[in-house]
Scaffold this active site. Structure first.
Site, PDB file in Angstrom:
ATOM      1  N   TRP A 101       0.830  -1.215   0.000  1.00 18.02           N
ATOM      2  CA  TRP A 101       0.000   0.000   0.000  1.00 18.02           C
ATOM      3  C   TRP A 101       0.854   1.251   0.000  1.00 18.02           C
ATOM      4  O   TRP A 101       0.532   2.238  -0.668  1.00 18.02           O
ATOM      5  CB  TRP A 101      -0.987  -0.019   1.170  1.00 18.02           C
ATOM      6  CG  TRP A 101      -1.970  -1.147   1.036  1.00 18.02           C
ATOM      7  CD1 TRP A 101      -2.125  -2.217   1.880  1.00 18.02           C
ATOM      8  CD2 TRP A 101      -2.917  -1.350  -0.033  1.00 18.02           C
ATOM      9  NE1 TRP A 101      -3.100  -3.053   1.400  1.00 18.02           N
ATOM     10  CE2 TRP A 101      -3.608  -2.549   0.238  1.00 18.02           C
ATOM     11  CE3 TRP A 101      -3.246  -0.630  -1.176  1.00 18.02           C
ATOM     12  CZ2 TRP A 101      -4.609  -3.044  -0.599  1.00 18.02           C
ATOM     13  CZ3 TRP A 101      -4.246  -1.123  -2.022  1.00 18.02           C
ATOM     14  CH2 TRP A 101      -4.905  -2.313  -1.721  1.00 18.02           C
ATOM     15  N   ASP A 171      -1.455   6.667   6.453  1.00 17.52           N
ATOM     16  CA  ASP A 171      -2.577   5.802   6.076  1.00 17.52           C
ATOM     17  C   ASP A 171      -2.836   4.879   7.259  1.00 17.52           C
ATOM     18  O   ASP A 171      -2.001   4.039   7.593  1.00 17.52           O
ATOM     19  CB  ASP A 171      -2.185   4.994   4.825  1.00 17.52           C
ATOM     20  CG  ASP A 171      -3.216   3.940   4.436  1.00 17.52           C
ATOM     21  OD1 ASP A 171      -4.225   3.769   5.148  1.00 17.52           O
ATOM     22  OD2 ASP A 171      -2.991   3.265   3.401  1.00 17.52           O
ATOM     23  N   LYS A 195     -12.541  -1.411   7.240  1.00 20.51           N
ATOM     24  CA  LYS A 195     -11.907  -2.431   8.068  1.00 20.51           C
ATOM     25  C   LYS A 195     -12.385  -2.313   9.518  1.00 20.51           C
ATOM     26  O   LYS A 195     -12.894  -3.253  10.090  1.00 20.51           O
ATOM     27  CB  LYS A 195     -10.395  -2.304   7.991  1.00 20.51           C
ATOM     28  CG  LYS A 195      -9.912  -2.598   6.583  1.00 20.51           C
ATOM     29  CD  LYS A 195      -8.532  -2.097   6.311  1.00 20.51           C
ATOM     30  CE  LYS A 195      -8.264  -2.000   4.837  1.00 20.51           C
ATOM     31  NZ  LYS A 195      -8.427  -3.252   4.095  1.00 20.51           N
TER      32      LYS A 195
HETATM   33  C1  LIG Z   1      -3.439   0.024   4.505  1.00 19.32           C
HETATM   34  C2  LIG Z   1      -4.308   0.115   3.301  1.00 19.32           C
HETATM   35  N1  LIG Z   1      -4.257   1.209   2.534  1.00 19.32           N
HETATM   36  C3  LIG Z   1      -5.018   1.331   1.436  1.00 19.32           C
HETATM   37  C4  LIG Z   1      -5.885   0.343   1.046  1.00 19.32           C
HETATM   38  C5  LIG Z   1      -6.723   0.541  -0.199  1.00 19.32           C
HETATM   39  O1  LIG Z   1      -7.996   0.846   0.200  1.00 19.32           O
HETATM   40  P1  LIG Z   1      -9.197   1.104  -0.809  1.00 19.32           P
HETATM   41  O2  LIG Z   1      -9.577  -0.212  -1.373  1.00 19.32           O
HETATM   42  O3  LIG Z   1     -10.248   1.719   0.079  1.00 19.32           O
HETATM   43  O4  LIG Z   1      -8.726   2.057  -1.843  1.00 19.32           O
HETATM   44  C6  LIG Z   1      -5.992  -0.814   1.816  1.00 19.32           C
HETATM   45  C7  LIG Z   1      -6.953  -1.877   1.404  1.00 19.32           C
HETATM   46  O5  LIG Z   1      -6.998  -2.956   1.840  1.00 19.32           O
HETATM   47  C8  LIG Z   1      -5.171  -0.928   2.963  1.00 19.32           C
HETATM   48  O6  LIG Z   1      -5.214  -2.045   3.723  1.00 19.32           O
END
Ligand SMILES: Cc1ncc(COP(=O)(O)O)c(C=O)c1O
Length: 360
Positions: A101, A171, A195
């Site tokens: 991520w 994040d 989550k």
């Molecule tokens: C730490 C983290 N950041 C970003 C994301 C991406 O999220 P989204 O699907 O809402 O764009 C996730 C998705 O699992 C994640 O676990």
């Protein structure tokens, strides 16, 4: 009706009390004669829903007055672009790469400016958090970016990096509201809610006011400009109203549970049960350096891909769902967010013990 223990990494388990209460209000929210899904986002009833949600979140996280709370759309991934578009005044940012991520976020930011990857744990498949007490922060960096809890790998920053007074952007998608945080240490905190907080479709951004400016990169769309959303109190356009309503219910639930100190203690107790078992198991082992273990996502393996697949299949039959690891790492992963009861972790450990006996 039968509910399973759902260990999904996201969208993930929500508190049963919240789901029941939403079900009760489905046809008639608070005497309005309509569902929250059906009402105008400009109505008095919805205004109260979003204002109460923000107030409760502020109370839970002790958010200082000089921070705005925004309820936006586009998931966490949209923030990968929105952050550089709004914050990259010098067109330089430092990224700490602790998983896929963070890597994706860095890749997106590189479309808008210079991205310096100042620390990484990629050399050991992201199984640890690099020492960030003295990292080469760029003099002209607009911000330093971290992914605080790495959902796929199961690592968490236990100490924030020393950003040498640069703005920290985090994040927190997979550790949102799992424990208290000192918001004042960050310039911007954001996370997809699917989550720990609510249904997919809402991303919450907590941003220090001085970072909200009109001075954004040329061509930045209105919908990707923090100032436009902040000025409109998250009602610039039709917001993800039903999702915000559920988030609000989860905030109330968290308050009733006793707040984030209590959640932290609950989460530690739940995670300990699993980690203690893994540490003495002859079949299973954790994949993460002990000091960096996440309280939310617990990856583990047997070391044998066939046996891992058997475990996932049999655990599902036993009512333990979504234990398959992320497709990029394999093995298993148990996500034990706020709403996962202690009994869920107990059921998982009991199943693992049984599986170990049968397969060793
Ligand atoms: C730490 C983290 N950041 C970003 C994301 C991406 O999220 P989204 O699907 O809402 O764009 C996730 C998705 O699992 C994640 O676990």
């Amino acid at each position: 009706m039968s509910r399973v223990y759902n260990f999904s990494a996201g969208p993930a388990v929500l508190p049963e009390e919240v789901l029941k209460s939403a079900a009760e209000e489905m046809l008639d929210y608070n005497g309005t004669g309509m569902s929250v899904m059906e009402m105008s986002h400009r109505s008095k009833a919805f205004e109260e829903i979003i204002e109460t949600a923000e107030a409760d979140l502020r109370e839970l996280m002790n958010i200082p007055d000089n921070y705005k709370v925004l309820f936006l759309q586009g998931g966490a991934s949209q923030q990968f672009a929105m952050i550089p578009m709004n914050l990259m005044k010098n067109k330089v940012a430092d990224y700490i790469i602790t998983g896929q991520w963070a890597k994706k976020a860095a890749g997106e930011a590189a479309k808008y400016g210079k991205v310096n990857k100042i620390a990484s744990s990629e050399n050991k498949t992201f199984s640890y958090i690099p020492d960030c007490s003295d990292i080469p922060i760029s003099e002209d960096a607009d911000y330093v970016y971290i992914c605080e809890n790495n959902t796929i790998y199961g690592t968490k920053f236990k100490e924030l990096p020393n950003t040498k007074s640069k703005t920290l952007v985090a994040d927190v998608s997979s550790c949102f509201l799992s424990e208290p945080v000192d918001v004042s240490k960050y310039g911007l905190i954001y996370g997809g809610v699917q989550k720990n907080i609510g249904p997919a479709g809402v991303v919450i951004v907590i941003i220090r006011e001085d970072l909200i400016t009109e001075d954004v990169l040329p061509g930045t769309p209105s919908m990707l400009t923090y100032k436009i959303h902040a000025d409109a109190k998250s009602l610039y356009n039709t917001p993800p109203a039903y999702g915000i309503y559920i988030c609000g219910k989860v905030f109330k639930w968290l308050k009733e549970m006793g707040g984030l100190e209590v959640m932290k203690a609950r989460n530690e107790k739940k995670a300990k049960l699993l980690y203690d078992f893994l540490d003495q198991s002859k079949l299973f082992k954790g994949t993460v350096e002990v000091k960096d273990r996440s309280l939310m996502n617990v990856p583990f393996v047997t070391g044998n891909a066939d046996l891992d697949a058997k475990f996932v299949k049999e655990s599902k039959e036993a009512g333990l769902e979504n234990l398959k690891g992320h497709r990029s790492v394999g093995g298993m992963r148990a996500s034990i967010y706020n709403a996962m009861p202690y009994e869920g972790a107990e059921a998982l450990v009991a199943f693992m013990k049984k599986f170990e006996k049968e397969n060793l």
